[in-house]
Structures are given as structure tokens and as C-alpha cells.
Scaffold this active site. Sequence first.
Site, PDB file in Angstrom:
ATOM      1  N   GLY A 117      27.125  -5.471   2.913  1.00  0.00           N
ATOM      2  CA  GLY A 117      28.122  -4.455   2.614  1.00  0.00           C
ATOM      3  C   GLY A 117      28.335  -4.224   1.130  1.00  0.00           C
ATOM      4  O   GLY A 117      28.978  -3.253   0.731  1.00  0.00           O
ATOM      5  N   ALA A 118      27.786  -5.112   0.288  1.00  0.00           N
ATOM      6  CA  ALA A 118      27.960  -4.954  -1.162  1.00  0.00           C
ATOM      7  C   ALA A 118      27.203  -3.727  -1.652  1.00  0.00           C
ATOM      8  O   ALA A 118      26.134  -3.389  -1.132  1.00  0.00           O
ATOM      9  CB  ALA A 118      27.461  -6.201  -1.877  1.00  0.00           C
ATOM     10  N   LYS A 119      27.781  -3.074  -2.652  1.00  0.00           N
ATOM     11  CA  LYS A 119      27.140  -1.895  -3.246  1.00  0.00           C
ATOM     12  C   LYS A 119      26.487  -2.300  -4.566  1.00  0.00           C
ATOM     13  O   LYS A 119      27.153  -2.796  -5.471  1.00  0.00           O
ATOM     14  CB  LYS A 119      28.174  -0.807  -3.496  1.00  0.00           C
ATOM     15  CG  LYS A 119      28.942  -0.409  -2.252  1.00  0.00           C
ATOM     16  CD  LYS A 119      28.537   0.983  -1.804  1.00  0.00           C
ATOM     17  CE  LYS A 119      29.358   1.508  -0.656  1.00  0.00           C
ATOM     18  NZ  LYS A 119      28.631   1.467   0.618  1.00  0.00           N
ATOM     19  N   MET A 120      25.182  -2.103  -4.645  1.00  0.00           N
ATOM     20  CA  MET A 120      24.442  -2.385  -5.872  1.00  0.00           C
ATOM     21  C   MET A 120      24.173  -1.070  -6.598  1.00  0.00           C
ATOM     22  O   MET A 120      23.450  -0.211  -6.079  1.00  0.00           O
ATOM     23  CB  MET A 120      23.115  -3.085  -5.541  1.00  0.00           C
ATOM     24  CG  MET A 120      22.263  -3.346  -6.757  1.00  0.00           C
ATOM     25  SD  MET A 120      20.870  -4.468  -6.401  1.00  0.00           S
ATOM     26  CE  MET A 120      19.831  -3.402  -5.416  1.00  0.00           C
ATOM     27  N   ILE A 129      22.648   1.880  -8.473  1.00  0.00           N
ATOM     28  CA  ILE A 129      21.224   2.197  -8.362  1.00  0.00           C
ATOM     29  C   ILE A 129      20.487   2.132  -9.698  1.00  0.00           C
ATOM     30  O   ILE A 129      19.262   2.054  -9.733  1.00  0.00           O
ATOM     31  CB  ILE A 129      21.034   3.561  -7.641  1.00  0.00           C
ATOM     32  CG1 ILE A 129      19.653   3.645  -6.981  1.00  0.00           C
ATOM     33  CG2 ILE A 129      21.310   4.733  -8.575  1.00  0.00           C
ATOM     34  CD1 ILE A 129      19.538   4.704  -5.896  1.00  0.00           C
ATOM     35  N   LEU A 161      20.748  -2.405 -16.135  1.00  0.00           N
ATOM     36  CA  LEU A 161      20.175  -2.776 -17.430  1.00  0.00           C
ATOM     37  C   LEU A 161      19.329  -4.026 -17.248  1.00  0.00           C
ATOM     38  O   LEU A 161      19.813  -5.042 -16.740  1.00  0.00           O
ATOM     39  CB  LEU A 161      21.287  -3.066 -18.452  1.00  0.00           C
ATOM     40  CG  LEU A 161      20.787  -3.517 -19.836  1.00  0.00           C
ATOM     41  CD1 LEU A 161      20.243  -2.325 -20.619  1.00  0.00           C
ATOM     42  CD2 LEU A 161      21.880  -4.215 -20.623  1.00  0.00           C
ATOM     43  N   GLY A 162      18.068  -3.966 -17.654  1.00  0.00           N
ATOM     44  CA  GLY A 162      17.212  -5.147 -17.642  1.00  0.00           C
ATOM     45  C   GLY A 162      17.377  -5.922 -18.941  1.00  0.00           C
ATOM     46  O   GLY A 162      17.663  -5.328 -19.991  1.00  0.00           O
ATOM     47  N   ASP A 205      20.810  -6.971 -14.862  1.00  0.00           N
ATOM     48  CA  ASP A 205      19.776  -7.817 -14.268  1.00  0.00           C
ATOM     49  C   ASP A 205      19.303  -8.851 -15.285  1.00  0.00           C
ATOM     50  O   ASP A 205      18.888  -8.510 -16.392  1.00  0.00           O
ATOM     51  CB  ASP A 205      18.585  -6.955 -13.830  1.00  0.00           C
ATOM     52  CG  ASP A 205      17.488  -7.791 -13.194  1.00  0.00           C
ATOM     53  OD1 ASP A 205      17.571  -8.039 -11.990  1.00  0.00           O
ATOM     54  OD2 ASP A 205      16.559  -8.216 -13.923  1.00  0.00           O
ATOM     55  N   TYR A 209      14.426 -15.737 -18.706  1.00  0.00           N
ATOM     56  CA  TYR A 209      14.538 -14.860 -19.885  1.00  0.00           C
ATOM     57  C   TYR A 209      15.176 -15.591 -21.067  1.00  0.00           C
ATOM     58  O   TYR A 209      15.171 -15.082 -22.184  1.00  0.00           O
ATOM     59  CB  TYR A 209      15.347 -13.596 -19.564  1.00  0.00           C
ATOM     60  CG  TYR A 209      14.823 -12.778 -18.406  1.00  0.00           C
ATOM     61  CD1 TYR A 209      13.530 -12.946 -17.913  1.00  0.00           C
ATOM     62  CD2 TYR A 209      15.627 -11.826 -17.791  1.00  0.00           C
ATOM     63  CE1 TYR A 209      13.060 -12.204 -16.834  1.00  0.00           C
ATOM     64  CE2 TYR A 209      15.175 -11.083 -16.710  1.00  0.00           C
ATOM     65  CZ  TYR A 209      13.893 -11.281 -16.240  1.00  0.00           C
ATOM     66  OH  TYR A 209      13.446 -10.528 -15.174  1.00  0.00           O
ATOM     67  N   LYS A 242      18.007 -14.968 -11.314  1.00  0.00           N
ATOM     68  CA  LYS A 242      16.843 -15.376 -10.525  1.00  0.00           C
ATOM     69  C   LYS A 242      16.549 -16.867 -10.726  1.00  0.00           C
ATOM     70  O   LYS A 242      16.639 -17.375 -11.848  1.00  0.00           O
ATOM     71  CB  LYS A 242      15.607 -14.548 -10.933  1.00  0.00           C
ATOM     72  CG  LYS A 242      15.856 -13.043 -10.902  1.00  0.00           C
ATOM     73  CD  LYS A 242      14.655 -12.228 -11.339  1.00  0.00           C
ATOM     74  CE  LYS A 242      15.047 -10.781 -11.592  1.00  0.00           C
ATOM     75  NZ  LYS A 242      15.594 -10.549 -12.923  1.00  0.00           N
ATOM     76  N   HIS A 295      12.567 -15.838  -7.968  1.00  0.00           N
ATOM     77  CA  HIS A 295      11.856 -14.999  -8.944  1.00  0.00           C
ATOM     78  C   HIS A 295      10.394 -14.761  -8.550  1.00  0.00           C
ATOM     79  O   HIS A 295       9.852 -13.670  -8.761  1.00  0.00           O
ATOM     80  CB  HIS A 295      11.938 -15.663 -10.324  1.00  0.00           C
ATOM     81  CG  HIS A 295      11.810 -14.706 -11.462  1.00  0.00           C
ATOM     82  ND1 HIS A 295      12.479 -14.860 -12.648  1.00  0.00           N
ATOM     83  CD2 HIS A 295      11.103 -13.577 -11.602  1.00  0.00           C
ATOM     84  CE1 HIS A 295      12.175 -13.860 -13.467  1.00  0.00           C
ATOM     85  NE2 HIS A 295      11.338 -13.075 -12.850  1.00  0.00           N
TER      86      HIS A 295
END
Length: 316
Positions: A10-13, A15, A18-19, A44, A49, A78, A111
Site C-alpha cells: 500500500g506504500a506509495k513510491m 515515480i 534522486l540517485g 535512493d 555507495y 540496499k 543489491h
Amino acid sequence: MIPAVTLYNGAKMPIVGLGTWRAEPGKVTEAVKVAISNGYRHIDGAYVYENEEEVGAGVHAMIEQGVVKREDLFIVSKLWCTFHVPSLVRGACEKTLKDLKLDYVDLYLLHFPVGMQPGDKIFPSDENNEIISDDSCFLDTWGAMEKLVDDGLVKAIGVSNFNKDQIEAILNKPGLKYKPANNQIECHPYLTQEKMINYCHSKGITVTAFSPLGSPDRPWASSDDPRLLEDTTILAIAKKYNKSPAQVLMRFHTQRNVAVIAKSATPSRIKENFQLFDFVLSQDDMKTILGLNRNYRGFPAKWAVKHRDYPFNTEY
């Protein structure tokens, strides 16, 4: 409100995200602040990283300034390959949460399907420069990921760089508690991933595209690699809509109901990459862009090619 894809919980991600891969130290915090100030709500990141503390600093600055509330943000991280042994999963997640200074992340991804020797090295390798496997099975890792949901450290779990057979293996896992909510994959007009996207959507799994612009700054790029941002077809379509090539390349995904993340540390580009919803690519132009597919991977993960769980030897 920015359009979103809905996870099965139900969560909204949002669309567009930012990477933060290869966002240089000293610039990540500012990039996150600029992004949130300009409407981004999806950030993200990943352990590998090596910049999650700075990502967290940017997030907290915006929360403290009252620009945004934590519950308005969708934060992704990740689990790296050296933490696949089930007993290591929680500690890895807790390290990410500590660096981000958050109580939970909204989505936590495996990942890669590839497990590697635990330890301090990100890419543990032997004398032949081959990565050292940890003999783990990603199905067992998944069980430990499910526990993170139950314990409230993460709201949802998913995968990244998995092929169809590997996703099927999770879906068919005896005693499965939570199916993957998302598969994050390399995707752009030279790697359109039509079969993978259709498969995931058919299973109620959302898809996020990374490297939507072809990641021209990836360290292993060579001068003769195809360059999406200079593709004459993309340039012509961009001109037609009076948009930048990057905006066309990102809009391409959102019109397929695929979330898209692009990395930038340049404020003007961060803003531009978000301005995608005042134009619509025609069906003909979408077909033209899909016609550019050449199954070209900018991220072939050659370091893992001899690993038994290397994901890219199958059709999709």
C-alpha cells in the site's frame, strides 16, 4: 503531488527519485537538500555507495527546517553482497539506519543476488582477482530480510539486478512471508527490459529503472560505448517537445509505470530531471524509443560473472 507507483503493502513510491551512486563526498548532502527543496520525496541510496551519512545529513537538514516530514519521504537502501549470510543482515541494515540517522527505511533491497565473503572489503578477491563467494543462498538471505520487516527496521523489501528465475525462486520459496515489493534494474532505451517489466508487473512487483541516462560517468565507460544523451533519435524527440534529452529519457520510464532514479549533484539538473509531468510522449514516440533497444548493459557486473548466482546469463 508527484505521481507514484504503489507497492503491494500500500506504500506509495514517488515515480521519480534522486540517485546517490558516485555522488562525491561533500556534494551529496547538498544534492539531497536541493532535491527535497525542489519536490523530490524519493531518495535512493546503498551501503556500497559509501555516502549514507551524507545522505542522512541532507535528509535531516530538510526535516529540521520544516521543509518535509519523515513520513513524506521514501528512502531506499540496499544490502551489499558481503552481508548475505543471514546472521549478518540485521547488523548491515542497522549500520545503514545509523548512518542515515533514521528509525526505518521505506524499501530495503538485496543489491545483487551474489553473496560474497564477509569482511571489510567491498569486493573480496583472491590472487586471480576473482571475487570470493560466501556459499550463502539468497533465499536464506531473503528470510533474514523478511525479519527486518517484522522488526520494523524496514517497511518493505525487494531485489535489484535479479533475473526472472531468481525472482521466481523467491516467489516459490517454502514459507515465503513477503514477496519482493520492487526490482531495481538497469533500464534505458538501449536496454528496454520489456519482458522483465511485464513479468514483474504481472506478479505485483514494482520496477525502478537505474541508469536511465546511460550513466555516462561510470568509471569503466569507454569512448566507443553508445551514448544515449547524444542519440540522434532522442535528440530529435527532445527538440520536438522542447525538452532536454534527459527529460525525455526519464519520461519514457514514467509512462511505462516504472519508477526512475537519476543521479546528479548539479542543482539545475536535479531540478530539470524532476520536471517531467507537463508533457506526454506520444504512442508513436514511445514505440520509436522502444525500437532503440540493443540489449546493451552499461552495468554487466563482470566482477561476478563466474559466481553461480550471476544474474545476466539468461534472456531476462
